[in-house]
Design a protein around this motif. Sequence first.
Motif, PDB file in Angstrom:
ATOM      1  N   GLY A 128      76.159  21.448 -20.931  1.00 29.05           N
ATOM      2  CA  GLY A 128      75.389  20.425 -19.647  1.00 29.05           C
ATOM      3  C   GLY A 128      76.328  20.568 -18.618  1.00 29.05           C
ATOM      4  O   GLY A 128      77.168  21.697 -18.485  1.00 29.05           O
ATOM      5  N   VAL A 183      73.635  15.521 -16.812  1.00 32.99           N
ATOM      6  CA  VAL A 183      72.485  16.485 -17.537  1.00 32.99           C
ATOM      7  C   VAL A 183      72.874  17.309 -18.672  1.00 32.99           C
ATOM      8  O   VAL A 183      73.887  17.577 -18.753  1.00 32.99           O
ATOM      9  CB  VAL A 183      71.716  17.151 -16.536  1.00 32.99           C
ATOM     10  N   LEU A 184      72.687  16.468 -19.823  1.00 34.98           N
ATOM     11  CA  LEU A 184      73.383  16.794 -21.214  1.00 34.98           C
ATOM     12  C   LEU A 184      71.343  17.820 -22.364  1.00 34.98           C
ATOM     13  O   LEU A 184      70.638  17.236 -22.260  1.00 34.98           O
ATOM     14  CB  LEU A 184      73.545  16.287 -22.354  1.00 34.98           C
ATOM     15  N   PHE A 185      72.093  19.183 -22.320  1.00 32.17           N
ATOM     16  CA  PHE A 185      70.719  19.714 -22.522  1.00 32.17           C
ATOM     17  C   PHE A 185      71.058  19.824 -24.481  1.00 32.17           C
ATOM     18  O   PHE A 185      71.302  19.663 -24.615  1.00 32.17           O
ATOM     19  CB  PHE A 185      70.798  21.090 -22.383  1.00 32.17           C
ATOM     20  N   PHE A 242      79.836  12.287 -18.720  1.00 23.92           N
ATOM     21  CA  PHE A 242      80.015  12.322 -20.326  1.00 23.92           C
ATOM     22  C   PHE A 242      81.719  11.817 -20.949  1.00 23.92           C
ATOM     23  O   PHE A 242      82.736  11.750 -20.222  1.00 23.92           O
ATOM     24  CB  PHE A 242      80.288  13.974 -20.169  1.00 23.92           C
ATOM     25  N   LEU A 259      76.734  11.875 -23.120  1.00 25.00           N
ATOM     26  CA  LEU A 259      76.661  11.775 -21.736  1.00 25.00           C
ATOM     27  C   LEU A 259      76.500   9.230 -22.173  1.00 25.00           C
ATOM     28  O   LEU A 259      76.601   8.796 -22.742  1.00 25.00           O
ATOM     29  CB  LEU A 259      74.919  11.330 -21.388  1.00 25.00           C
ATOM     30  N   ALA A 263      66.138  17.793 -22.323  1.00 25.54           N
ATOM     31  CA  ALA A 263      67.179  17.241 -21.550  1.00 25.54           C
ATOM     32  C   ALA A 263      67.497  16.161 -21.334  1.00 25.54           C
ATOM     33  O   ALA A 263      66.770  14.964 -21.265  1.00 25.54           O
ATOM     34  CB  ALA A 263      67.067  17.548 -20.368  1.00 25.54           C
ATOM     35  N   ASP A 320      71.934  24.777 -25.692  1.00 26.54           N
ATOM     36  CA  ASP A 320      73.129  25.040 -24.547  1.00 26.54           C
ATOM     37  C   ASP A 320      72.133  26.647 -23.799  1.00 26.54           C
ATOM     38  O   ASP A 320      71.217  27.745 -24.681  1.00 26.54           O
ATOM     39  CB  ASP A 320      74.617  26.371 -25.618  1.00 26.54           C
ATOM     40  N   ARG A 347      79.783  22.860 -25.035  1.00 30.46           N
ATOM     41  CA  ARG A 347      79.342  21.066 -26.055  1.00 30.46           C
ATOM     42  C   ARG A 347      80.575  20.465 -26.558  1.00 30.46           C
ATOM     43  O   ARG A 347      80.980  19.765 -26.951  1.00 30.46           O
ATOM     44  CB  ARG A 347      78.052  21.976 -27.706  1.00 30.46           C
TER      45      ARG A 347
END
Length: 214
Positions: A189, A130-132, A65, A89, A59, A135, A158
């Motif tokens: 995210g 937070v961006l994983f 975003f 991000l 992450a 998914d 996404r």
Amino acid sequence: MWRSLVLSCLPVSALACGAPICRVAPDTLELAQIITFDDLPSGWDPGHRVDDLLRLPGASFAERFAGQTLGAEGDHDTVSGPALAPLTLLPGAPGQTLSVVRLYSSNILNGYGPAGYPWTHGQGEGAIAVLFDEDQPALSFQVLGGEDGAATVQFLRRDGSVIHVARVGGLGPVSLGFRRADDLPDIAGFVITNTDPQGLAIDNLRFGPPPKLG
């Protein structure tokens, strides 16, 4: 800044919620990966300043975003609207993104609001996005600080579309768990903002279902 760090959680049945994403007791989730922030450069208040994207295994972290609208409510960030596809991000202005704070024997992550680093009334008031890498169907994290304020957690796919917006009130130190309806793995995210008088930090982000055997 961070006081009375006693963890608690409110068990909520995912089946009884009826929303796209339900708040659940974190200990009901089987999550294989954890980000503790403990290996990062840090410092005592106001912490180690982070102006760019913070990339960690599984992450990455920033303010919001691309495509979302950043605003302010007093000393606190607000973030609204869907994001652009693919989910990307964005850091905030210099001194208004993140810091990593040493708290006793561990590190915590907080966002800096409009007042900016290193001012106390900016610490913990900023948004954290937070961006994983992949998914997710569920996640949990600890919230630190809090003086009976409120937080908003916006979950996104996404493609930038909003899955659900969860609002949590009466915050003190708490562990929050969230689970997607039908365990659909499409949480790419999330963004957490708050209006707590003390501000909030996060720690121990858990995600990633255990691998299937056989």
